[in-house]
Design an enzyme around this catalytic site. Structure first.
Site, PDB file in Angstrom:
ATOM      1  N   GLY A 175       3.953  -2.531   0.350  1.00 11.31           N
ATOM      2  CA  GLY A 175       4.810  -1.891  -0.650  1.00 11.31           C
ATOM      3  C   GLY A 175       5.681  -2.894  -1.366  1.00 11.31           C
ATOM      4  O   GLY A 175       5.241  -3.970  -1.779  1.00 11.31           O
ATOM      5  N   GLY A 176       6.961  -2.508  -1.513  1.00 16.25           N
ATOM      6  CA  GLY A 176       7.903  -3.366  -2.231  1.00 16.25           C
ATOM      7  C   GLY A 176       8.058  -4.729  -1.582  1.00 16.25           C
ATOM      8  O   GLY A 176       8.480  -5.687  -2.231  1.00 16.25           O
ATOM      9  N   GLY A 410     -11.218 -22.808 -30.506  1.00 16.80           N
ATOM     10  CA  GLY A 410      -9.882 -22.428 -30.059  1.00 16.80           C
ATOM     11  C   GLY A 410      -9.522 -23.108 -28.752  1.00 16.80           C
ATOM     12  O   GLY A 410      -8.360 -23.435 -28.491  1.00 16.80           O
ATOM     13  N   ALA A 411     -10.549 -23.339 -27.933  1.00 16.10           N
ATOM     14  CA  ALA A 411     -10.279 -23.947 -26.635  1.00 16.10           C
ATOM     15  C   ALA A 411      -9.802 -25.398 -26.805  1.00 16.10           C
ATOM     16  O   ALA A 411      -9.018 -25.899 -26.007  1.00 16.10           O
ATOM     17  CB  ALA A 411     -11.517 -23.881 -25.766  1.00 16.10           C
TER      18      ALA A 411
HETATM   19  C1  HXC Z   1      11.301   0.781  10.675  1.00 17.64           C
HETATM   20  C2  HXC Z   1       9.333  -0.056  11.494  1.00 17.64           C
HETATM   21  C3  HXC Z   1       8.833  -0.219  10.178  1.00 17.64           C
HETATM   22  C4  HXC Z   1       9.675   0.174   9.096  1.00 17.64           C
HETATM   23  C5  HXC Z   1       7.340  -0.888  11.550  1.00 17.64           C
HETATM   24  N1  HXC Z   1       8.367  -0.480  12.299  1.00 17.64           N
HETATM   25  N2  HXC Z   1       7.596  -0.716  10.253  1.00 17.64           N
HETATM   26  N3  HXC Z   1      10.550   0.428  11.723  1.00 17.64           N
HETATM   27  N4  HXC Z   1      10.886   0.651   9.396  1.00 17.64           N
HETATM   28  N5  HXC Z   1       9.275   0.027   7.850  1.00 17.64           N
HETATM   29  C6  HXC Z   1       8.466  -0.503  13.732  1.00 17.64           C
HETATM   30  C7  HXC Z   1       7.536   0.489  14.385  1.00 17.64           C
HETATM   31  O1  HXC Z   1       8.133   1.755  14.456  1.00 17.64           O
HETATM   32  C8  HXC Z   1       7.357  -0.131  15.750  1.00 17.64           C
HETATM   33  O2  HXC Z   1       8.474   0.128  16.523  1.00 17.64           O
HETATM   34  C9  HXC Z   1       7.378  -1.625  15.456  1.00 17.64           C
HETATM   35  O3  HXC Z   1       8.020  -1.753  14.197  1.00 17.64           O
HETATM   36  C10 HXC Z   1       6.010  -2.229  15.364  1.00 17.64           C
HETATM   37  O4  HXC Z   1       5.239  -1.446  14.473  1.00 17.64           O
HETATM   38  P1  HXC Z   1       3.782  -0.918  14.827  1.00 17.64           P
HETATM   39  O5  HXC Z   1       3.466   0.163  13.873  1.00 17.64           O
HETATM   40  O6  HXC Z   1       3.682  -0.618  16.288  1.00 17.64           O
HETATM   41  O7  HXC Z   1       2.932  -2.213  14.555  1.00 17.64           O
HETATM   42  P2  HXC Z   1       1.472  -2.327  13.946  1.00 17.64           P
HETATM   43  O8  HXC Z   1       0.561  -1.347  14.619  1.00 17.64           O
HETATM   44  O9  HXC Z   1       1.135  -3.753  14.015  1.00 17.64           O
HETATM   45  O10 HXC Z   1       1.596  -1.916  12.432  1.00 17.64           O
HETATM   46  C11 HXC Z   1       2.392  -2.670  11.551  1.00 17.64           C
HETATM   47  C12 HXC Z   1       2.535  -1.927  10.221  1.00 17.64           C
HETATM   48  C13 HXC Z   1       3.036  -0.492  10.499  1.00 17.64           C
HETATM   49  C14 HXC Z   1       1.194  -1.928   9.496  1.00 17.64           C
HETATM   50  C15 HXC Z   1       3.530  -2.724   9.380  1.00 17.64           C
HETATM   51  O11 HXC Z   1       4.161  -0.554  11.370  1.00 17.64           O
HETATM   52  C16 HXC Z   1       3.425   0.235   9.246  1.00 17.64           C
HETATM   53  O12 HXC Z   1       2.546   0.721   8.551  1.00 17.64           O
HETATM   54  N6  HXC Z   1       4.727   0.296   9.014  1.00 17.64           N
HETATM   55  C17 HXC Z   1       5.251   0.972   7.863  1.00 17.64           C
HETATM   56  C18 HXC Z   1       4.918   0.237   6.602  1.00 17.64           C
HETATM   57  C19 HXC Z   1       5.542   0.847   5.399  1.00 17.64           C
HETATM   58  O13 HXC Z   1       5.016   1.820   4.873  1.00 17.64           O
HETATM   59  N7  HXC Z   1       6.702   0.359   5.027  1.00 17.64           N
HETATM   60  C20 HXC Z   1       7.446   0.825   3.932  1.00 17.64           C
HETATM   61  C21 HXC Z   1       6.815   0.160   2.681  1.00 17.64           C
HETATM   62  S1  HXC Z   1       7.596   0.693   1.238  1.00 17.64           S
HETATM   63  P3  HXC Z   1       8.337   0.554  18.049  1.00 17.64           P
HETATM   64  O14 HXC Z   1       9.741   0.620  18.542  1.00 17.64           O
HETATM   65  O15 HXC Z   1       7.644   1.857  18.078  1.00 17.64           O
HETATM   66  O16 HXC Z   1       7.526  -0.532  18.668  1.00 17.64           O
HETATM   67  C22 HXC Z   1       8.807  -0.394   1.062  1.00 17.64           C
HETATM   68  C23 HXC Z   1       9.732  -0.059  -0.043  1.00 17.64           C
HETATM   69  C24 HXC Z   1      10.347  -1.278  -0.585  1.00 17.64           C
HETATM   70  O17 HXC Z   1       8.917  -1.347   1.719  1.00 17.64           O
HETATM   71  C25 HXC Z   1      10.663  -1.027  -1.983  1.00 17.64           C
HETATM   72  C26 HXC Z   1      11.233  -2.218  -2.619  1.00 17.64           C
HETATM   73  C27 HXC Z   1      11.105  -2.124  -4.110  1.00 17.64           C
END
Ligand code: HXC
Length: 520
Positions: A175-176, A410-411
């Site tokens: 994402g962001g 042009g190149a």
């Molecule tokens: C809070 C998070 C987190 C998040 C992961 N964790 N992402 N906690 N906020 N964004 C935590 C999980 O709950 C977990 O905690 C630990 O981190 C490890 O994550 P896992 O999922 O177990 O790891 P993995 O299987 O390796 O997967 C990694 C991952 C997945 C692919 C990154 O965690 C995921 O899809 N996370 C969300 C990604 C996402 O959609 N983010 C928001 C993007 S939008 P525990 O305690 O259970 O171990 C964004 C907006 C920004 O960022 C905008 C700016 C303009």
């Protein structure tokens, strides 16, 4: 009196807290990070910085949220390690996201830590390196984490062109979270470890029905071959970090400095005899421009950037007599070195980077023209090709070019031509400057004559020969001063070094303006 055995409880607490902070999310999570073949945030920084030079800042920062169970999930330093140190004995600032703490997610506190070192990097004129391993915005912190990203993007943009900014994708960047790296100058990615995408495979499946793996969608090879988002792909984290250090060695610390000169044992006037016959007689035969580059630069030491993307153009950094030079060159071995959209954008970005950081630009030209076709026209080759013209015309650093063979249409104009502000334009005797190749030109200007002839093929051949005799050489351009000199290929290195010396104190000022309006 010997105090060494007296344990000061305050000091003891400090040592305990330091240890706790250095363990991030704890030993179990470190183990799981290692099991995935990934290094921890601290291990990465230790590889990046010269031994014992990294100084951590904010190891005791805690996030402030108590929502959705976060009250219990507090970790010293939160999900990022920040600080500064020396790389090859030069000051560099860095942050390294810690996946062991809540998936390296970006809280308000994490963003503030990152912003603090970015501000210090700007104030002290030193490069900034970001090591990315993060699940993106910390979901539990909502708007505070989104605002954290805004604050980082703001600083990335303000720092652009002031200090070099480098990102390495060493884990998820979703994402962001992709946009801070995207705003930096160079993105490194490690295969099977780093993945960048705006929306992940699950969302894509739900919305478009496409099935794709994380690696196919956003892995290092995808971004270094298909999208061009990543500039470098490495197989291991160690290789990636070594490449970052190598890249930094070519760059100044900020836009007010020139790149550091390195000692070299390669002589200035080394002859390049192997280049005398490198360009084939037939103008449509390929050859490898990298051979020319490696022959003329110091010690074969070429750092190619975007090596796997838009291979019809080569960009990268090298040194001549110890001084950094950015090289832009056609690659006749790939699509005949034609200019298409990807090649134009790749080269334009690099030219602007070199210009921002006082790195002279050497352009090696063998270009048959712009890529024809509806694909390219509909995708805006006019708009994108204009970026390269703009970049060369705007650049005030020394601009040296060498024509090895074709410079058509042009190149010709685009590739650092005299009219675009080229300082020194050389050609080898094999140079050909023309509006187009002989066959095409004859078909246009002599169509009637050929069609009306009883022996059209013979007359076409004669006319092509005549056109080649008249136009396919560098001397007409040299007679008009559009080529400054025609040089023997064997003296290329020496001539380039001499012109770099001559242009060392070049002064060129663009008219005062807020900023230009580059065709984006
Ligand atoms: C809070 C998070 C987190 C998040 C992961 N964790 N992402 N906690 N906020 N964004 C935590 C999980 O709950 C977990 O905690 C630990 O981190 C490890 O994550 P896992 O999922 O177990 O790891 P993995 O299987 O390796 O997967 C990694 C991952 C997945 C692919 C990154 O965690 C995921 O899809 N996370 C969300 C990604 C996402 O959609 N983010 C928001 C993007 S939008 P525990 O305690 O259970 O171990 C964004 C907006 C920004 O960022 C905008 C700016 C303009």
């Amino acid at each position: 009196m010997d105090n060494s055995n007296i344990i000061d409880p305050k000091l003891s607490k400090l040592h305990d807290l330091r240890k706790e902070s250095s363990l991030g999310g704890g030993e179990k999570r470190i183990e799981s990070q290692h099991k995935r073949g990934k290094l921890t945030a601290h291990e990465r920084l230790n590889l990046l910085f010269d031994k014992n030079t990294f100084e951590e800042i904010d190891p005791f920062v805690l996030h402030r949220s108590s929502d959705f169970g976060l009250e219990k999930n507090k970790y010293l330093g939160d999900a990022v390690v920040t600080g500064y140190g020396k790389i090859n004995n030069r000051l560099v600032f860095a942050y390294s996201q810690d996946f062991t703490v809540l998936g390296g997610s970006l809280s308000e506190a994490v963003a503030q830590k990152i912003c603090k070192v970015m501000d210090l990097a700007m104030q002290n004129g030193a490069p900034m390196v970001g090591l990315i391993d993060s699940g993106g915005a910390r979901i539990q912190e909502g708007i505070d984490s989104l605002n954290g990203y805004s604050e980082i993007f703001f600083r990335n943009t303000r720092a652009s062109g002031v200090i070099p900014q480098i990102s390495a994708i060493l884990g998820p960047a979703a994402g962001g979270a992709t946009y801070s790296p995207a705003l930096t100058d160079f993105i490194f990615a490690v295969q099977n470890i780093g993945q960048m995408y705006i929306t992940g495979p699950d969302v894509i499946k739900a919305v478009t029905g496409e099935s794709v793996t994380h690696e196919e969608l956003g892995g290092a090879l995808t971004h270094s071959t298909k999208s061009g988002v990543a500039h470098f792909a490495s197989e291991t984290e160690e290789a990636c970090i070594n490449k970052i250090k190598n890249l930094l060695s070519f760059l100044p610390s900020n836009n007010m400095e020139t790149p550091p000169k390195q000692n070299t044992n390669d002589t200035r006037d080394r002859k390049n005899n192997s280049l005398s016959n490198i360009v084939p007689e037939a103008s449509n035969k390929p050859y490898d421009m990298l051979e020319i580059i490696n022959e003329i630069i110091d010690n074969n030491n070429f750092l190619e950037i975007h090596e796997l993307f838009a291979k019809n153009i080569i960009v990268g950094l090298a040194r001549f007599d110890g001084n950094s030079v950015g090289i832009v060159a056609q690659q006749p071995n790939h699509l005949a070195g034609i200019l298409d959209i990807d090649a134009s954008v790749k080269a334009a970005r690099f030219v602007r980077f070199c210009d921002a950081f006082n790195i002279p630009i050497l352009t090696l030209i063998d270009v048959p023209g712009f890529m024809p076709g509806t694909n390219q026209e509909y995708a805006g080759i006019i708009r994108h090709g204009a970026k390269l013209i703009y970049a060369y015309a705007e650049a005030t650093v020394p601009k040296i070019s060498l024509l090895t063979r074709k410079a058509y249409g042009g190149a010709y104009i685009v590739m650092s031509s005299k009219g675009l502000g080229g300082d020194i334009n050389y050609s080898w005797p094999s140079g050909q400057l023309a509006v187009m190749g002989a066959e095409g030109a004859v078909n246009v200007i002599h169509r009637k004559k050929i069609n009306e002839s009883e022996n059209p093929e013979e007359i076409r051949k004669d006319l092509v020969n005549e056109y080649e005799d008249v136009f396919m050489n560098p001397y007409i351009a040299a007679a008009r001063g559009l080529i400054d000199n025609v040089i023997d290929p064997s003296e290329t290195r020496n001539k380039i070094i001499q012109s770099l010396d001559m242009l060392k104190n070049k002064r060129d000022v663009i008219p005062p303006k807020k900023h230009g309006s580059i065709p984006l």
